[in-house]
Design a protein around this motif. Sequence first.
Motif, PDB file in Angstrom:
ATOM      1  N   GLU A 137       0.841  -1.200   0.000  1.00  0.00           N
ATOM      2  CA  GLU A 137       0.000   0.000   0.000  1.00  0.00           C
ATOM      3  C   GLU A 137       0.879   1.256   0.000  1.00  0.00           C
ATOM      4  OE1 GLU A 137      -3.970  -1.145   2.414  1.00  0.00           O
ATOM      5  OE2 GLU A 137      -2.090  -1.428   3.534  1.00  0.00           O
ATOM      6  N   TRP A 138       1.989   1.222   0.735  1.00  0.00           N
ATOM      7  CA  TRP A 138       2.901   2.366   0.734  1.00  0.00           C
ATOM      8  C   TRP A 138       3.457   2.593  -0.665  1.00  0.00           C
ATOM      9  CZ3 TRP A 138       5.909  -0.187   5.268  1.00  0.00           C
ATOM     10  CH2 TRP A 138       5.206  -0.015   6.467  1.00  0.00           C
ATOM     11  N   ARG A 139       3.840   1.496  -1.333  1.00  0.00           N
ATOM     12  CA  ARG A 139       4.378   1.618  -2.695  1.00  0.00           C
ATOM     13  C   ARG A 139       3.317   2.140  -3.659  1.00  0.00           C
ATOM     14  NH1 ARG A 139       6.916  -3.120  -1.074  1.00  0.00           N
ATOM     15  NH2 ARG A 139       5.292  -4.417  -1.975  1.00  0.00           N
ATOM     16  N   GLN A 140       2.100   1.701  -3.486  1.00  0.00           N
ATOM     17  CA  GLN A 140       1.020   2.061  -4.409  1.00  0.00           C
ATOM     18  C   GLN A 140       0.646   3.540  -4.311  1.00  0.00           C
ATOM     19  OE1 GLN A 140      -2.707   0.080  -3.638  1.00  0.00           O
ATOM     20  NE2 GLN A 140      -3.311   0.223  -5.777  1.00  0.00           N
ATOM     21  N   THR A 141       0.502   4.062  -3.114  1.00  0.00           N
ATOM     22  CA  THR A 141      -0.002   5.431  -2.953  1.00  0.00           C
ATOM     23  C   THR A 141       1.043   6.415  -2.453  1.00  0.00           C
ATOM     24  OG1 THR A 141      -0.667   5.114  -0.644  1.00  0.00           O
ATOM     25  CG2 THR A 141      -2.300   4.588  -2.345  1.00  0.00           C
ATOM     26  N   GLY A 142       2.171   5.910  -1.966  1.00  0.00           N
ATOM     27  CA  GLY A 142       3.104   6.760  -1.253  1.00  0.00           C
ATOM     28  C   GLY A 142       2.698   6.831   0.211  1.00  0.00           C
ATOM     29  N   VAL A 143       3.488   7.571   0.981  1.00  0.00           N
ATOM     30  CA  VAL A 143       3.282   7.667   2.425  1.00  0.00           C
ATOM     31  C   VAL A 143       3.112   9.138   2.780  1.00  0.00           C
ATOM     32  CG1 VAL A 143       4.329   7.179   4.677  1.00  0.00           C
ATOM     33  CG2 VAL A 143       4.677   5.606   2.784  1.00  0.00           C
ATOM     34  N   ALA A 144       2.275   9.414   3.750  1.00  0.00           N
ATOM     35  CA  ALA A 144       2.102  10.786   4.214  1.00  0.00           C
ATOM     36  C   ALA A 144       3.469  11.373   4.564  1.00  0.00           C
ATOM     37  CB  ALA A 144       1.183  10.811   5.428  1.00  0.00           C
ATOM     38  N   LYS A 145       3.709  12.592   4.131  1.00  0.00           N
ATOM     39  CA  LYS A 145       5.005  13.239   4.369  1.00  0.00           C
ATOM     40  C   LYS A 145       5.352  13.218   5.855  1.00  0.00           C
ATOM     41  CE  LYS A 145       7.544  17.498   3.892  1.00  0.00           C
ATOM     42  NZ  LYS A 145       7.424  18.942   3.753  1.00  0.00           N
ATOM     43  N   GLY A 146       6.557  12.716   6.133  1.00  0.00           N
ATOM     44  CA  GLY A 146       7.070  12.694   7.495  1.00  0.00           C
ATOM     45  C   GLY A 146       6.617  11.513   8.336  1.00  0.00           C
ATOM     46  N   ALA A 147       5.738  10.679   7.805  1.00  0.00           N
ATOM     47  CA  ALA A 147       5.221   9.555   8.592  1.00  0.00           C
ATOM     48  C   ALA A 147       6.237   8.424   8.682  1.00  0.00           C
ATOM     49  CB  ALA A 147       3.926   9.024   7.974  1.00  0.00           C
ATOM     50  N   LEU A 148       6.283   7.796   9.839  1.00  0.00           N
ATOM     51  CA  LEU A 148       7.038   6.561   9.996  1.00  0.00           C
ATOM     52  C   LEU A 148       6.245   5.453   9.330  1.00  0.00           C
ATOM     53  CD1 LEU A 148       7.935   6.842  13.799  1.00  0.00           C
ATOM     54  CD2 LEU A 148       9.360   7.473  11.838  1.00  0.00           C
ATOM     55  N   HIS A 149       6.930   4.465   8.776  1.00  0.00           N
ATOM     56  CA  HIS A 149       6.259   3.314   8.160  1.00  0.00           C
ATOM     57  C   HIS A 149       6.404   2.131   9.106  1.00  0.00           C
ATOM     58  CE1 HIS A 149       8.800   5.207   4.795  1.00  0.00           C
ATOM     59  NE2 HIS A 149       7.673   5.875   4.816  1.00  0.00           N
ATOM     60  N   ILE A 150       5.336   1.824   9.826  1.00  0.00           N
ATOM     61  CA  ILE A 150       5.380   0.671  10.728  1.00  0.00           C
ATOM     62  C   ILE A 150       4.126  -0.154  10.467  1.00  0.00           C
ATOM     63  CG2 ILE A 150       5.577  -0.165  13.094  1.00  0.00           C
ATOM     64  CD1 ILE A 150       6.745   2.569  13.867  1.00  0.00           C
ATOM     65  N   ASP A 151       4.270  -1.195   9.692  1.00  0.00           N
ATOM     66  CA  ASP A 151       3.167  -2.074   9.319  1.00  0.00           C
ATOM     67  C   ASP A 151       2.639  -2.774  10.567  1.00  0.00           C
ATOM     68  OD1 ASP A 151       1.555  -4.184   8.406  1.00  0.00           O
ATOM     69  OD2 ASP A 151       2.862  -4.633   6.723  1.00  0.00           O
ATOM     70  N   MET A 152       1.381  -2.562  10.857  1.00  0.00           N
ATOM     71  CA  MET A 152       0.761  -3.136  12.053  1.00  0.00           C
ATOM     72  C   MET A 152       0.868  -4.654  12.071  1.00  0.00           C
ATOM     73  SD  MET A 152      -1.157  -2.676  14.783  1.00  0.00           S
ATOM     74  CE  MET A 152      -2.369  -3.511  15.763  1.00  0.00           C
ATOM     75  N   THR A 153       0.797  -5.290  10.911  1.00  0.00           N
ATOM     76  CA  THR A 153       0.799  -6.752  10.875  1.00  0.00           C
ATOM     77  C   THR A 153       2.143  -7.338  10.459  1.00  0.00           C
ATOM     78  OG1 THR A 153      -0.027  -6.744   8.599  1.00  0.00           O
ATOM     79  CG2 THR A 153      -1.667  -6.851  10.366  1.00  0.00           C
ATOM     80  N   GLY A 154       3.063  -6.511  10.006  1.00  0.00           N
ATOM     81  CA  GLY A 154       4.337  -7.028   9.516  1.00  0.00           C
ATOM     82  C   GLY A 154       5.455  -6.949  10.529  1.00  0.00           C
TER      83      GLY A 154
END
Length: 145
Positions: free
Chosen positions: A51-68
């Motif tokens: 999903e991050w790759r598909q849409t990008g990530v909100a500027k400045g947000a940490l990427h921490i997959d809840m299930t990963g």
Amino acid sequence: MLTQGLSLAAFVLLCLTACSQDRGATLSAPDAYARAEAGNLTLIDVRHADEWRQTGVAKGALHIDMTGTQGEAGFVREVTRSVGGNLRTPIGLLSLAGNRAANARDALRAAGFTEVYVIPEGMQGNGNGPGWIERGLPIEPCPDC
């Protein structure tokens, strides 16, 4: 008999109050972005890498997959590490449409975090708002996610 009636009424009122209480604080996407930009909120995107790759990530947000991250315990460990162990750090949680963010909020609260917000409109939007993307808020590409 009157005492029983009052007791029943008090019980029903207590149950209705408990069931109707908000389960947590929320922020609109623009409010969350403004607070994050001002340094008053740690924004965390709890979606999946695809999903991050598909849409990008909100500027400045940490990427921490809840299930990963090895389930909820792993998620909590990663968030705790990311905020230097400060359970009072204000955190804003962003997911696709708010559901995973609410689950993540519950896990963080259970672990002792005290100021956790859900962005209920999420990235894609829903009845709570148009969403981060539709609002035209800044997004960073995440090709290596």
